[in-house]
Design an enzyme around this catalytic site. Structure first.
Site, PDB file in Angstrom:
ATOM      1  N   ASP A 205     -15.853   9.324  10.303  1.00 23.87           N
ATOM      2  CA  ASP A 205     -15.229  10.109   9.217  1.00 23.87           C
ATOM      3  C   ASP A 205     -13.952  10.774   9.708  1.00 23.87           C
ATOM      4  O   ASP A 205     -13.959  11.418  10.764  1.00 23.87           O
ATOM      5  CB  ASP A 205     -16.189  11.236   8.799  1.00 23.87           C
ATOM      6  CG  ASP A 205     -16.782  11.030   7.431  1.00 23.87           C
ATOM      7  OD1 ASP A 205     -16.275  10.177   6.669  1.00 23.87           O
ATOM      8  OD2 ASP A 205     -17.760  11.728   7.117  1.00 23.87           O
TER       9      ASP A 205
ATOM     10  N   LYS B  14     -13.591   6.371   7.670  1.00 26.29           N
ATOM     11  CA  LYS B  14     -13.874   6.668   6.255  1.00 26.29           C
ATOM     12  C   LYS B  14     -13.015   7.845   5.809  1.00 26.29           C
ATOM     13  O   LYS B  14     -12.875   8.825   6.545  1.00 26.29           O
ATOM     14  CB  LYS B  14     -15.352   6.986   6.051  1.00 26.29           C
ATOM     15  CG  LYS B  14     -15.694   7.364   4.610  1.00 26.29           C
ATOM     16  CD  LYS B  14     -17.180   7.341   4.336  1.00 26.29           C
ATOM     17  CE  LYS B  14     -17.923   8.542   4.818  1.00 26.29           C
ATOM     18  NZ  LYS B  14     -17.470   9.824   4.223  1.00 26.29           N
TER      19      LYS B  14
ATOM     20  N   GLU C 281     -12.098  10.341   2.290  1.00 25.51           N
ATOM     21  CA  GLU C 281     -12.525  10.758   0.954  1.00 25.51           C
ATOM     22  C   GLU C 281     -11.335  10.757  -0.001  1.00 25.51           C
ATOM     23  O   GLU C 281     -10.235  11.160   0.389  1.00 25.51           O
ATOM     24  CB  GLU C 281     -13.112  12.178   1.001  1.00 25.51           C
ATOM     25  CG  GLU C 281     -14.396  12.262   1.806  1.00 25.51           C
ATOM     26  CD  GLU C 281     -14.990  13.665   1.834  1.00 25.51           C
ATOM     27  OE1 GLU C 281     -14.488  14.564   1.127  1.00 25.51           O
ATOM     28  OE2 GLU C 281     -15.964  13.851   2.574  1.00 25.51           O
TER      29      GLU C 281
ATOM     30  N   GLU D 109     -20.986   9.035  -3.823  1.00 19.80           N
ATOM     31  CA  GLU D 109     -21.881  10.177  -3.587  1.00 19.80           C
ATOM     32  C   GLU D 109     -22.070  10.977  -4.871  1.00 19.80           C
ATOM     33  O   GLU D 109     -21.083  11.340  -5.543  1.00 19.80           O
ATOM     34  CB  GLU D 109     -21.314  11.067  -2.469  1.00 19.80           C
ATOM     35  CG  GLU D 109     -22.234  12.243  -2.171  1.00 19.80           C
ATOM     36  CD  GLU D 109     -21.959  12.925  -0.833  1.00 19.80           C
ATOM     37  OE1 GLU D 109     -21.036  12.513  -0.103  1.00 19.80           O
ATOM     38  OE2 GLU D 109     -22.708  13.879  -0.524  1.00 19.80           O
TER      39      GLU D 109
HETATM   40  O1  KIV Z   1     -20.385  13.092   6.294  1.00 23.43           O
HETATM   41  C1  KIV Z   1     -21.300  12.379   5.831  1.00 23.43           C
HETATM   42  O2  KIV Z   1     -22.427  12.342   6.323  1.00 23.43           O
HETATM   43  C2  KIV Z   1     -20.987  11.570   4.658  1.00 23.43           C
HETATM   44  C3  KIV Z   1     -22.137  10.934   3.949  1.00 23.43           C
HETATM   45  C4  KIV Z   1     -22.838  11.957   3.159  1.00 23.43           C
HETATM   46  C5  KIV Z   1     -21.710   9.773   3.147  1.00 23.43           C
HETATM   47  O3  KIV Z   1     -19.860  11.464   4.297  1.00 23.43           O
END
Ligand code: KIV
Length: 279
Positions: A83, A112, A114, A180
């Site tokens: 992330d 990833k 957002e 989500e």
């Molecule tokens: O940070 C995380 O764990 C997420 C998931 C909830 C998809 O982004």
């Protein structure tokens, strides 16, 4: 050999549902691998379940990199997605630099981000540069201060926006998309309209895959259990009981025993004591 984004797409094409889980450390990554999980997310949810913040907002890129490295060391076969945390991809250039650090300094295979259509140009550029990207729409935890924690896309205009966001992210070249807290019928429609797999969390069974937070699955985080999570173990209780037994054993002198100790011959010990006396 690690799972590749091409294999993830093949799973979707074959109609095989894709399990994904978060992991934040070496040991958990090893366990996820052993369980045959093809996709691991080093989620910024670690801000809450590992670092004790109330949201993902305070998490820094350096903190993420620290955990990404541990997960990459622990996993051999999963595709590790890292992330990018809050405000580390505000421009395309910043997204490139953050993704560069995640891939080169931590060794993840994908990142990833957002956001919806607004972030599509950054995703397109990352993909152009050879960086596999997973999108994330619906409830986006980094925007919690703006949108609160609630199901997204209930109103017609919001649902239409989410469908358009999903299409824009796919068109930008993302290899997957987290949905989500999206109503299950809407998540199913998005899944059917996309070629790439959707990975749901609180988005119903119609998604191509599911992702869950490690600590929710195993009952390790007791602040709250989201409605969308299923507790497969109550490790917090199991560990508390085991720890209480350990503490009692220490207090009563029943741990450690000879089995957990090493010995030495008495003559050597006496010689050491003599040396101490002489020094
Ligand atoms: O940070 C995380 O764990 C997420 C998931 C909830 C998809 O982004």
């Amino acid at each position: 050999m690690r799972t590749t984004i091409l294999e993830v797409q093949k799973l979707k094409n074959r109609g095989e549902r894709i399990p994904m889980v978060t992991a934040y450390d070496y040991t958990s990554a090893q366990i996820a691998d052993r369980a045959g999980i093809p996709l691991i997310l080093v989620g910024d949810s670690l801000g809450m379940v590992v670092l004790g913040h109330t949201s993902t907002v305070p998490v820094t890129l350096d903190e993420m990199l620290h955990h990404m490295r541990a997960v990459v060391r622990g996993s051999q076969s999963a595709l590790v997605v890292g992330d990018l945390p809050f405000l580390t991809y505000t421009t395309t250039e910043e997204a490139i630099q953050s993704a560069r650090r995640a891939m080169q300094e931590a060794g993840v295979q994908a990142v990833k981000l957002e956001g919806g259509a607004a972030i599509a140009p950054s995703i397109a550029r990352l993909v152009e540069l050879g960086i596999p990207v997973m999108g994330h729409i619906g409830f986006t935890p980094q925007s919690v201060n703006q949108i609160g924690t609630r199901v997204q896309g209930r109103a017609a205009a919001d649902a239409a926006r989410l469908i358009n966001d999903a299409l824009a992210i796919e068109a930008a070249g993302a290899f997957g998309l987290v949905l989500e807290l999206v109503p299950a019928p809407l998540a199913s429609v998005i899944t059917q309209r996309l070629r790439i797999p959707t990975i749901g969390i609180g988005a119903g069974a119609g998604c191509a895959g599911q992702v869950q937070v490690w600590h929710d699955l195993f009952g390790l985080y007791s602040d709250f259990l989201p409605r969308h999570a299923r507790r497969y173990l109550n490790l917090s209780e199991t560990i508390t009981n085991a720890l209480t037994t350990y503490a009692n054993d220490v207090r009563e002198g029943t741990f450690p025993t000879a089995e957990q100790s090493s010995t030495m011959d008495d003559a050597t010990l006496q010689a050491a004591l003599k040396l101490v006396e002489q020094s």
